[in-house]
Write a protein that holds these residues in place. Structure first.
Motif, short mmCIF file in Angstrom:
data_model
loop_
_atom_site.label_atom_id
_atom_site.label_comp_id
_atom_site.label_asym_id
_atom_site.label_seq_id
_atom_site.Cartn_x
_atom_site.Cartn_y
_atom_site.Cartn_z
N LYS A 1 0.82 -1.21 0.00
CA LYS A 1 0.00 0.00 0.00
C LYS A 1 0.85 1.26 0.00
O LYS A 1 1.87 1.33 0.67
N THR B 1 -5.39 -2.80 -8.90
CA THR B 1 -4.26 -2.35 -8.07
C THR B 1 -4.41 -0.92 -7.61
O THR B 1 -3.70 -0.49 -6.71
N LEU C 1 -4.32 0.05 -3.99
CA LEU C 1 -3.11 0.24 -3.18
C LEU C 1 -2.90 1.72 -2.83
O LEU C 1 -2.17 2.06 -1.92
#
Lengths: 455, 215
Positions: free
Chosen positions: A266, A286, A289
């Motif tokens: 993250k 994604t 993140l």
């Protein structure tokens, strides 16, 4: 990138051609260090100055440089023999100076531009003097991928024990650990006069301990090995003109198995993510993140649908200008909290999807394919909308376009800035007249939605 | 220019050495960030940290190289010894093996640094009194025999961490005052802050490189 200390035996110098520029003969020198080579051009006078320096400071024998000649020095036979003489001179000098590599010689052959060690030596000397000034100026500091590559290679293998010239790398690492904003630029073309391709050089960002703003320009993400602590510190990430086609390539650039999205990947501080002008084709999962992102710019990419943005609860500004979006449906289920949405230069032909984005304050739909003014009714109920841009659509060419659009906003028309222009009093008057006419015609306060259904 | 955090008159170079897992990186982190790093990853090669401290009214910038303890990085870390003004040699009081290796670390340090380098022995993890494997007296004796300064510290609680770094700096500063440390020697590990004209320890070669770039 070159490394003389590791390749001293594979280092050669040739003068392969000569050329005349502005009546001066330049000798084209090619320096090869291992697989790496570069070209430097010098005139005879520069050889002469170098030689004097080397004779005085480093005991190079005086008579090995071909002598000066004032007249008839343009004759091809003479130039050819001088070329050979100078080539031999450089080769002899290199053998003589290979342990010490004095600065004047290094700079003459431009080792300081292409060689890991000499480049860092230069950088270190420069930063020792300037780092305080750089840090107090607060502006972004520019690195090339070449410099970062040299630094990460050097930290892995310091080379200092094998050399007689020494320097202290601390000023570079010290500055890196304190910088808060940097710009890293790469290139896919050969670097200056060399055969080095910046985007093939591996580099990492672990020396940067408190970086808050990071600009990556034209870099290749497959060469970025390690992000160090950047995931924890960076608040603004700008990635422009790179080869990235997915968001995963950016946010997971240091992850080998990109399918595993883990908590440790993250970007915990990231608030502004700017990915404009890349080749991104989709907003993949994604993106989650970057969970704290409030501003996301994806303009000038190749995105065709708006997906996965529900992972970003704080998102308030979204820029998707100049993409390939044609159909969007039920945006409120995906990006319900948006205050600013830019969808200009896409292929949108219907406004229905925006009808429930109740937080929206600014909506830019310029240069799309909205044809019917009736379509604008879906925007009429947005309670916070203050800026609407519709220029460059067919609808904007219709007769009385501004008045017709403003009419859908009813009493709020006076607060709406349409196409960057507040409605004039004449327009507002017309809106009132139209509304009054409609009341007379229908015998009640107009319900615009119902009205549309009758048409 | 020289306002705020950039106001200092000397730069001291430190290295931290010792076996793997004795807490070198944690000591550095505790000193620079005043925080304990609970699950600290293995150091790869070297790490780096800085902090500005004050000794006898003089602001001093510490440039601290934190080396990897793993044997495979020995070759890399060795090249950072040279030019260190202070060396912090760390062992773990709960693991005797880390104490036993001190003599080899000391040999390395003595061989690779200059004679005026201040070596400070730190027995880390003194918060774990129950698991103690090396007594204070024993280590203290070792330090005395070898002319080292010594303290037991804890990177976790922060006990004595500050002291170890500061005492080392004081000792170095003292040697400068006494004239035992030559500031102009390239390997002394002490530099004047740049921009003080005429006192720049860099060689003239490097000086010449200074350009007028204002960025």
């Amino acid at each position: 990138m070159a490394c003389f200390w590791l390749n001293a035996k594979e280092t050669t110098i040739n003068i392969f051609t000569t050329e005349e520029i502005n009546n001066v003969t330049y000798y084209n020198i090619k320096v090869s260090v291992g697989d790496c080579n570069w070209k430097v051009a010098h005139r005879y006078n520069e050889f002469y100055e170098l030689h004097n320096q080397l004779v005085i400071d480093h005991g190079v024998s005086k008579d090995i440089l071909p002598s000066k000649k004032v007249i008839r020095n343009k004759c091809p036979i003479f130039i050819e023999s001088r070329r050979k003489g100078l080539e031999e001179y450089l080769q002899k000098t290199l053998v003589f100076l290979k342990r010490t590599m004095p600065k004047s010689f290094v700079e003459f052959l431009e080792f300081n531009l292409y060689d890991i060690f000499f480049l860092l030596q230069d950088l270190s000397a420069k930063l020792f003097l300037e780092s305080d000034q750089i840090l107090s100026s607060k502006s972004t500091y520019f690195f090339t991928v070449l410099e970062l590559h040299a630094l990460s290679e050097f930290l892995k293998k310091p080379l200092l024990d094998q050399t007689e010239t020494r320097f202290d790398i601390s000023p570079v690492v010290d500055l890196c650990s304190q910088l808060s904003s940097i710009t890293v630029s790469g290139d896919s073309k050969p670097y200056l006069g060399s055969n080095i391709i910046l985007n093939k050089l591996q580099f990492d960002l672990s020396p940067f301990k408190c970086l808050k703003v990071l600009y990556l320009k034209q870099v290749a993400f497959e060469s970025l090995n390690s992000l160090g602590s950047i995931r924890c510190t960076v608040q603004k990430l700008h990635v422009n003109h790179t080869n990235a086609t997915t968001i995963s390539q950016v946010l997971q650039c240091d992850v080998i198995h990109k399918d595993n999205i883990e908590g440790s990947q993250k970007w915990v501080s990231l608030e502004i993510l700017d990915l404009n002008s890349n080749n991104i084709t989709e907003i993949d999962s994604t993106i989650k993140l970057a969970l704290k992102v409030t501003q996301l710019s994806l303009n000038d990419n190749k995105i065709s649908t708006i997906t996965n943005l529900s992972h970003l609860p704080n998102l308030s500004q979204l820029n998707l200008a100049n993409n390939l979006i044609s159909i969007c449906t039920d945006l409120h289920t995906r990006v319900g909290n948006l205050k600013t949405l830019n969808l200009s230069q896409n292929n949108i032909n219907c406004c229905k999807a925006f009808s429930r984005l109740y937080s929206l304050e600014t909506l830019d739909l310029s240069c799309n394919k909205i044809n019917n003014v009736e379509d604008i009714q879906f925007l009429g109920d947005l309670p916070c909308l203050e800026n609407l841009v519709l220029t460059g659509n067919n609808v904007a060419t219709a007769v009385d376009y501004r008045v017709k659009v403003l009419e859908y906003f009813g009493d709020r028309a006076k607060n709406l800035c349409l196409d960057n222009e507040k409605p004039s009093q004449a327009e507002l008057d017309k809106v009132s007249v139209l509304r009054a006419l409609r009341i007379v015609k229908e015998g009640k306060t107009p319900d615009l939605k119902a009205g549309f259904a009758i048409y | 220019m020289s306002a705020g955090p950039y106001n200092y008159s000397y730069i001291f170079k430190y290295i931290i050495i010792g076996d793997m897992g004795v807490g070198k990186s944690c000591l550095l982190h505790q000193f620079t960030e005043k925080k304990f790093m609970a699950d600290c990853p293995h150091t790869i090669g070297v790490e780096f940290g800085t902090r500005i401290i004050e000794v006898s009214g003089q602001k001093i910038k510490l440039q601290i190289w934190d080396t990897a303890g793993q044997e495979r990085f020995r070759a890399v870390t060795r090249s950072y010894y040279r030019g260190a003004a202070g060396a912090l040699m760390v062992y773990d009081i709960t693991r005797r093996s880390t104490y036993n290796h001190l003599s080899s670390w000391l040999t390395d340090t003595r061989n690779l640094t200059n004679p005026s380098t201040v070596i400070f022995l730190i027995g880390n993890k003194c918060d774990l009194e129950g698991q103690r494997d090396v007594t204070y007296e024993e280590a203290s004796k070792f330090a005395e025999e070898n002319g080292l300064m010594f303290v037991e510290a804890s990177a976790k609680t922060g006990d004595n961490v500050e002291e170890a770094f500061l005492e080392t700096a004081k000792k170095i500063y003292q040697s400068i005052q006494d004239g035992r440390l030559d500031l102009n020697a390239a390997e002394s590990g002490v530099q004047h802050k740049p921009s003080q004209p005429g006192r720049n320890p860099l060689s003239n070669d490097q000086q010449a490189n200074k350009d007028n770039c204002a960025c």
